[in-house]
Write an enzyme that holds these catalytic residues in place. Sequence first.
Site, PDB file in Angstrom:
ATOM      1  N   HIS A   1       0.847  -1.189   0.000  1.00 38.81           N
ATOM      2  CA  HIS A   1       0.000   0.000   0.000  1.00 38.81           C
ATOM      3  C   HIS A   1       0.889   1.248   0.000  1.00 38.81           C
ATOM      4  O   HIS A   1       1.464   1.602   1.025  1.00 38.81           O
ATOM      5  CB  HIS A   1      -0.923  -0.041   1.231  1.00 38.81           C
ATOM      6  CG  HIS A   1      -1.874   1.106   1.307  1.00 38.81           C
ATOM      7  ND1 HIS A   1      -2.401   1.572   2.483  1.00 38.81           N
ATOM      8  CD2 HIS A   1      -2.400   1.899   0.337  1.00 38.81           C
ATOM      9  CE1 HIS A   1      -3.195   2.593   2.241  1.00 38.81           C
ATOM     10  NE2 HIS A   1      -3.212   2.812   0.942  1.00 38.81           N
TER      11      HIS A   1
ATOM     12  N   LEU B   1       5.610   2.990   3.073  1.00 44.19           N
ATOM     13  CA  LEU B   1       4.974   1.861   2.383  1.00 44.19           C
ATOM     14  C   LEU B   1       4.400   0.970   3.473  1.00 44.19           C
ATOM     15  O   LEU B   1       5.100   0.585   4.404  1.00 44.19           O
ATOM     16  CB  LEU B   1       6.009   1.087   1.549  1.00 44.19           C
ATOM     17  CG  LEU B   1       5.510  -0.250   0.993  1.00 44.19           C
ATOM     18  CD1 LEU B   1       4.383  -0.050  -0.018  1.00 44.19           C
ATOM     19  CD2 LEU B   1       6.655  -1.024   0.319  1.00 44.19           C
ATOM     20  N   GLU B   2       3.098   0.648   3.328  1.00 43.80           N
ATOM     21  CA  GLU B   2       2.444  -0.226   4.297  1.00 43.80           C
ATOM     22  C   GLU B   2       2.313  -1.609   3.650  1.00 43.80           C
ATOM     23  O   GLU B   2       1.561  -1.772   2.689  1.00 43.80           O
ATOM     24  CB  GLU B   2       1.062   0.364   4.628  1.00 43.80           C
ATOM     25  CG  GLU B   2       0.276  -0.369   5.677  1.00 43.80           C
ATOM     26  CD  GLU B   2      -1.079   0.318   5.967  1.00 43.80           C
ATOM     27  OE1 GLU B   2      -1.659   0.937   5.038  1.00 43.80           O
ATOM     28  OE2 GLU B   2      -1.544   0.223   7.109  1.00 43.80           O
ATOM     29  N   VAL B   3       3.074  -2.544   4.143  1.00 38.08           N
ATOM     30  CA  VAL B   3       2.993  -3.908   3.601  1.00 38.08           C
ATOM     31  C   VAL B   3       1.923  -4.658   4.388  1.00 38.08           C
ATOM     32  O   VAL B   3       1.911  -4.625   5.621  1.00 38.08           O
ATOM     33  CB  VAL B   3       4.366  -4.608   3.692  1.00 38.08           C
ATOM     34  CG1 VAL B   3       4.232  -6.114   3.518  1.00 38.08           C
ATOM     35  CG2 VAL B   3       5.313  -4.048   2.638  1.00 38.08           C
TER      36      VAL B   3
ATOM     37  N   THR C   1      -3.573   2.400   8.063  1.00 42.40           N
ATOM     38  CA  THR C   1      -3.644   3.825   7.730  1.00 42.40           C
ATOM     39  C   THR C   1      -5.033   4.254   7.243  1.00 42.40           C
ATOM     40  O   THR C   1      -5.572   5.257   7.715  1.00 42.40           O
ATOM     41  CB  THR C   1      -2.585   4.176   6.676  1.00 42.40           C
ATOM     42  OG1 THR C   1      -2.661   3.228   5.637  1.00 42.40           O
ATOM     43  CG2 THR C   1      -1.194   4.180   7.268  1.00 42.40           C
TER      44      THR C   1
END
Length: 728
Positions: free
Chosen positions: A469, A480-482, A518
Amino acid sequence: MTAPVVTTTALATTHSVSYSVRADGVAVISLASPFEQDNRLDRQVVAELLGVLGRLETDSSCLGAVLISARKDFMLGTQLASLKTIKFASEAELFSRDITSAFRRLGTLSKPVVAAVHGAALGSGFELALACRAIVAVNNDATTFGFPEVCVGLLPGAHGLLRVAERAGLGAALDLGLSGKPVSSARAMVLGLVDEICPLSVLLDVASRWARQFAFGIAPDPVRRLPSWEDAQSFLFESNPIGRRLLLARARGESHLKTHGHYPAPERIVDVLERYMKRGIDAAGELEAKFFGELVVSETAHHLIALFYAAEAQHADSGVDVADGTVEAHPVEHVAVLGGGVMGSGIAYVTTASGIPVRLKERDDAGVGRALSYVKRLFDERVACHELTWMQRDRAFSLLSATSGLTGLGGADVVIEAVFEDLSLKQALLREFESLTKPTAIFASNTSSIPIGRIAEAARRPEQVVGMHYFSPVQRTELLEVVRAEKTAPHVVATVVALGKRQGKTVIVVKDSVGFYTSRILAPYLNEAVQLLSEGITVEAIDKALVDWGWAVGPFQLVDELGLDLVAHVAEMVHGAFGERLIPPDAMVRLIGDDRKGRKNSRGFYSYGYPSTPERRVDTTVYRSLEVEPHGRLPQEEIQMRCGLQLVNEALHAFGDGILRSAREGDLGAVLGLGFPRFRGGPFRYVDTLGAEEVLRRVQGYCDRLGRRWSPAPVLVDMAKKGRRFHV
Ligand code: NAI
């Protein structure tokens, strides 16, 4: 580095500074921290350096010295951990004065010392190099100079900024001090900060030549270049008091616009440079030491330093909590990006910029053309602001190719999809790409809200499906949201975390769930803003209140950029998943019914399509759509608390639900992904600062008054009862 070293006398194995003398009579002072990979300045290094300089002065076998690093970088700044322990401003001020006088000794020694720089010279590393008689640097991408102090709430000390002003002018000092961004060695040379650039193989020899020439009293030839447009501009501004005053006033105005007074360091930097312009280096140095002391013990610097360490910890994190190290990231040599809209093009850009070839797929040739020119524009912008040379741009851009068909996509190690937010479309592409790519290929989705597990239901190999994401604009947002779905294999998480780091991102890893972390915490924040609007508070009053609280943009400006359709879609999804607490206000439905999608269809909370004016204008028809009479009568703090605490409370709910691995990741996610006020350190740090008990009192108060969308997070209740904190 060819000349042989005849005597090598490291002071002791646990020392950071060693001393040896070359056959040509030039001493080599070498920096190599014995305990860490990087050189960083602390009291111990300063003491050792002073000891070595004393030895140099009395050593009759040598004429001068070269100061060089035996590590990858020259020096990455001051040891922030040592600053964190300082309790009083006077102590920090003394620390600054001690370093300044140690560095001053470098320039006033009877024997010349020349800095030979390879790798980054940042903060006190740059200050150290500037204190030498000359700087010779390697002409490669890794060699950079900068003052990142402002990013952690401090100002550059040890006269570094003043020496930049002396050598390169006020404009350059303001730029370097306020932006915190490093410049390449080539750029530093153009600015007059570096005296010569050369290949690494001859660095020591060239620097030694400079030292010998100084020792023999031969002033080395200045490198001549043709005057540039920048030189003419700086001459116009800097050669007279009115121009200098204008430059300082502009810098002050611009930094206040960005900081809204929440970050004292930029203002202090301008103050110090102003003093330098009026009263010279010694008077400015006094102010520099005083401000340094005050800033080190400020709450803002503490929070920013904590965030810095949090990001460092993430950079060292594999994303997988397996202690035995058996899980390893797989190499990624080719990436495919599906969809070349705002997000897909941004992802293609950060990937090629990191040196990885990308094949992008769009629906048709027009889409291919749009995506390629978007990426090209991003590279061009970096050339324009001297971050890349045109050769570097061409090299990076040549790594990108695009198609509207399926050719050239089969070899991808990771496929990142960024097509429309539509589950069936994403699943169709997943099925298609599982057949097309090799069996080990990873399929990553950039969905902003659809659970990865839902997308993976269509997969033959669900263990290779993961969420990546990214945030808009991809090229500027650090996070970066993994997203780790239930079936995602650990090596897949490790591989995409490593890929994200190569793309320059700070990566957090969260558990799969609707809205992840988020999008989930943003939803109640935006819901509350729309709720306030429907109560008659004006768009301007709400946006201003939140910007004054420290957000970069207000909630309505953000919604206009994201698109109200996307925001409403996420709001509906999280409501469906988490129930009454996240119910979107009726006003949201009305606004969607009124076809308000924000900037993309020029119908949002603000007016678009008019000739641009400095003032953003609210589209007042929004009040008619909601049938409200705008009045704006609510104390600013109430607006700030209602929106801000909604986000904080939801972050604590997500923490309690096990979405996050740590409060540290929760803080980074909110600050780096959403723009939560950085100086507040993130939602978890905010609870620690205010105290869990006080936060609970406020949230409970709203719950009693405004209903169950304010249900306090069980974690908050527990922490308040036990008097605990999230961070030590
Ligand atoms: P966009 O509408 O700008 O771009 C989507 C692109 O996908 C379009 O260019 C379209 O032509 C292309 N496309 C559609 N079907 C395709 C197919 N079958 N093959 C190849 N290309 C195809 O949308 P945007 O904003 O770039 O969003 C993309 C994804 O990223 C969505 O899932 C969205 O939820 C997510 N996202 C968006 C963020 C934002 O701020 N815009 C932030 C984070 C995630």
